[in-house]
Design a protein around this motif. Structure first.
Motif, short mmCIF file in Angstrom:
data_model
loop_
_atom_site.label_atom_id
_atom_site.label_comp_id
_atom_site.label_asym_id
_atom_site.label_seq_id
_atom_site.Cartn_x
_atom_site.Cartn_y
_atom_site.Cartn_z
N CYS A 181 34.00 39.81 50.83
CA CYS A 181 34.37 41.19 51.14
C CYS A 181 34.06 41.40 52.61
CB CYS A 181 33.57 42.16 50.26
SG CYS A 181 33.82 43.91 50.60
N LYS A 182 35.05 41.23 53.48
CA LYS A 182 34.79 41.15 54.92
C LYS A 182 35.59 42.14 55.76
CE LYS A 182 31.82 37.70 54.84
NZ LYS A 182 30.43 37.86 55.30
N LEU A 183 36.92 42.00 55.76
CA LEU A 183 37.71 42.65 56.79
C LEU A 183 37.77 44.16 56.68
CD1 LEU A 183 38.48 39.72 57.36
CD2 LEU A 183 40.77 40.53 57.92
N GLY A 184 37.64 44.70 55.46
CA GLY A 184 37.77 46.15 55.29
C GLY A 184 36.47 46.91 55.28
N ARG A 185 35.37 46.23 55.49
CA ARG A 185 34.07 46.90 55.35
C ARG A 185 33.87 48.00 56.40
NH1 ARG A 185 30.00 41.88 54.91
NH2 ARG A 185 28.44 43.55 54.91
N ASP A 186 34.34 47.74 57.61
CA ASP A 186 34.31 48.77 58.64
C ASP A 186 35.64 49.51 58.57
OD1 ASP A 186 33.96 50.38 60.82
OD2 ASP A 186 33.85 48.75 62.29
N MET A 187 35.76 50.41 57.59
CA MET A 187 37.06 50.98 57.25
C MET A 187 37.72 51.71 58.41
SD MET A 187 36.89 52.19 53.25
CE MET A 187 35.48 53.26 53.37
N ARG A 188 36.99 52.48 59.17
CA ARG A 188 37.59 53.28 60.24
C ARG A 188 38.15 52.41 61.36
NH1 ARG A 188 37.04 58.64 59.75
NH2 ARG A 188 35.54 59.42 58.21
N ASN A 189 37.64 51.23 61.52
CA ASN A 189 38.12 50.34 62.58
C ASN A 189 39.03 49.23 62.05
OD1 ASN A 189 36.79 51.59 64.83
ND2 ASN A 189 34.86 50.74 64.06
N TYR A 190 39.46 49.35 60.80
CA TYR A 190 40.34 48.34 60.22
C TYR A 190 41.76 48.53 60.75
CZ TYR A 190 42.93 45.60 56.79
OH TYR A 190 43.77 44.70 56.19
N ILE A 246 39.08 24.66 40.29
CA ILE A 246 39.04 24.75 38.82
C ILE A 246 39.39 23.40 38.22
CG2 ILE A 246 39.98 25.90 36.78
CD1 ILE A 246 40.94 27.73 39.69
N ARG A 247 38.54 22.90 37.35
CA ARG A 247 38.86 21.70 36.58
C ARG A 247 39.30 22.15 35.19
NH1 ARG A 247 34.32 20.04 39.54
NH2 ARG A 247 34.65 18.15 40.79
N THR A 248 40.38 21.57 34.70
CA THR A 248 40.88 21.90 33.36
C THR A 248 41.06 20.61 32.57
OG1 THR A 248 43.29 21.69 33.72
CG2 THR A 248 42.22 23.73 34.50
N GLU A 249 41.47 20.76 31.32
CA GLU A 249 41.80 19.59 30.51
C GLU A 249 43.11 18.97 30.96
OE1 GLU A 249 41.71 20.90 26.47
OE2 GLU A 249 39.52 20.79 26.33
N GLY A 250 43.82 19.65 31.84
CA GLY A 250 45.02 19.11 32.47
C GLY A 250 44.75 18.87 33.95
N PRO A 251 45.59 19.40 34.83
CA PRO A 251 45.40 19.17 36.27
C PRO A 251 44.24 19.99 36.83
CG PRO A 251 47.22 20.67 35.90
CD PRO A 251 46.80 20.18 34.54
N SER A 252 43.73 19.54 37.96
CA SER A 252 42.79 20.37 38.71
C SER A 252 43.60 21.43 39.48
CB SER A 252 41.96 19.53 39.67
OG SER A 252 42.79 18.78 40.53
N ILE A 253 42.93 22.52 39.83
CA ILE A 253 43.59 23.64 40.51
C ILE A 253 42.70 24.09 41.66
CG2 ILE A 253 44.53 25.98 40.27
CD1 ILE A 253 44.55 25.42 37.17
N THR A 254 43.28 24.27 42.83
CA THR A 254 42.56 24.90 43.93
C THR A 254 43.36 26.09 44.42
OG1 THR A 254 43.54 23.34 45.51
CG2 THR A 254 41.32 22.87 44.72
N LEU A 255 42.66 27.08 44.97
CA LEU A 255 43.35 28.27 45.44
C LEU A 255 42.67 28.85 46.67
CD1 LEU A 255 41.76 31.17 44.63
CD2 LEU A 255 42.39 30.40 42.35
N ASN A 256 43.48 29.49 47.49
CA ASN A 256 43.01 30.34 48.58
C ASN A 256 43.83 31.62 48.53
OD1 ASN A 256 41.02 28.76 50.21
ND2 ASN A 256 42.73 27.32 50.29
N GLY A 257 43.13 32.75 48.44
CA GLY A 257 43.84 34.02 48.34
C GLY A 257 43.24 35.05 49.27
N ALA A 258 44.10 35.90 49.83
CA ALA A 258 43.60 36.92 50.75
C ALA A 258 44.52 38.13 50.77
CB ALA A 258 43.48 36.35 52.16
N TRP A 259 43.96 39.31 50.50
CA TRP A 259 44.64 40.54 50.86
C TRP A 259 44.73 40.64 52.37
CZ3 TRP A 259 41.66 44.72 47.62
CH2 TRP A 259 42.35 44.97 46.42
N ALA A 260 43.66 40.15 53.02
CA ALA A 260 43.56 40.30 54.46
C ALA A 260 42.90 39.08 55.07
CB ALA A 260 42.76 41.55 54.82
#
Length: 245
Positions: A99-108, A134-148
């Motif tokens: 939780c980083k970019l929106g913490r200083d809301m007025r300066n976002y 994520i390890r599963t019984e099938g393939p492994s899964i990696t993710l990167n997600g960002a609103w901002a």
């Protein structure tokens, strides 16, 4: 809810509309037919440049929304992955939410805010960036997600990686199939007739009411994505890998 569904025999389907998308179902068929060979890994990216919705409002208040980018966008991407790979059971999850970019809301600084104007008297305590393995019984899964993020590119895609071929799905759009044959590298962009996935979802639900058919969106399948999301949040909060076995 899942327990009560089994106790009562009622129908409980979850609104995961991508399971009724023509392109997604075509990808699932390609994977099921073995065209990618052994599907060993899936990479997920749902990243945008400074697009936090309704800063200070319900979207950014954990007590109301439950989470941020992961629970808002990530649920749809992960659900596609789980569906196309046969809903494999998760084994372990390791993740970190920020939780980083929106913490200083007025300066976002931002271009637009689709969920309404900022409420500077409101709350911002949800994840605007998340990463996970994520390890599963099938393939492994990696993710990167960002609103901002402080990268001015939007990257909304899923890569399905097999030992014979691979697929990149642009979320909400088309996909490309990469393979090789007779020493030649091939890149194919399928063209297909697409039906309205929301209407398809509605029609399928009505059919299940009449026939008792168990749909791909049944609670027994859809809940796995929720378990993974909770596991990512738990892993981030506790600073350790979460095991489901």
């Amino acid at each position: 809810m899942q327990k009560v569904q089994h106790e009562t025999g009622k129908i409980l389907n979850i609104g995961v509309v991508n399971r009724f998308n023509s392109g997604v179902n075509l990808i699932k068929q390609i994977i099921d037919d073995g065209e990618l060979g052994e599907l060993y890994h899936v990479y997920v990216s749902f990243r945008a440049h400074r697009s936090i919705p309704g800063l200070g409002g319900a979207f950014t208040t954990k007590a109301i929304a439950g989470g941020g980018a992961l629970i808002d966008w990530g649920v749809h991407f992960l659900d596609i992955v789980m569906y196309c790979t046969g809903d494999p059971k998760p084994k372990t999850v390791s993740g970190q939410a920020y939780c980083k970019l929106g913490r200083d809301m007025r300066n976002y600084a931002y271009v637009d805010m689709w969920a309404g104007p900022p409420d500077y008297n409101g709350t911002y305590d949800v994840d605007d960036f998340v990463t996970a393995m994520i390890r599963t019984e099938g393939p492994s899964i990696t993710l990167n997600g960002a609103w901002a993020q402080n990268i001015g590119e939007s990257e909304m895609y899923i890569d399905f990686l097999g030992d014979r071929g691979g697929i990149r799905l642009q979320y909400g759009s088309d996909f490309k199939l990469y393979s090789a044959k007779n020493g030649v590298l091939l890149e194919t962009k399928p063209k297909f007739k697409s039906v309205n996935m929301f209407q398809n979802e509605i029609d399928s639900f009505l059919r299940s009411v009449r026939t008792g058919e168990k749909l791909p969106s049944h609670i027994d399948s859809a809940i796995l994505t929720s378990q993974i999301i909770q596991g990512i949040y738990d892993s981030s909060d506790q600073g350790r890998e979460i095991s489901f076995v």
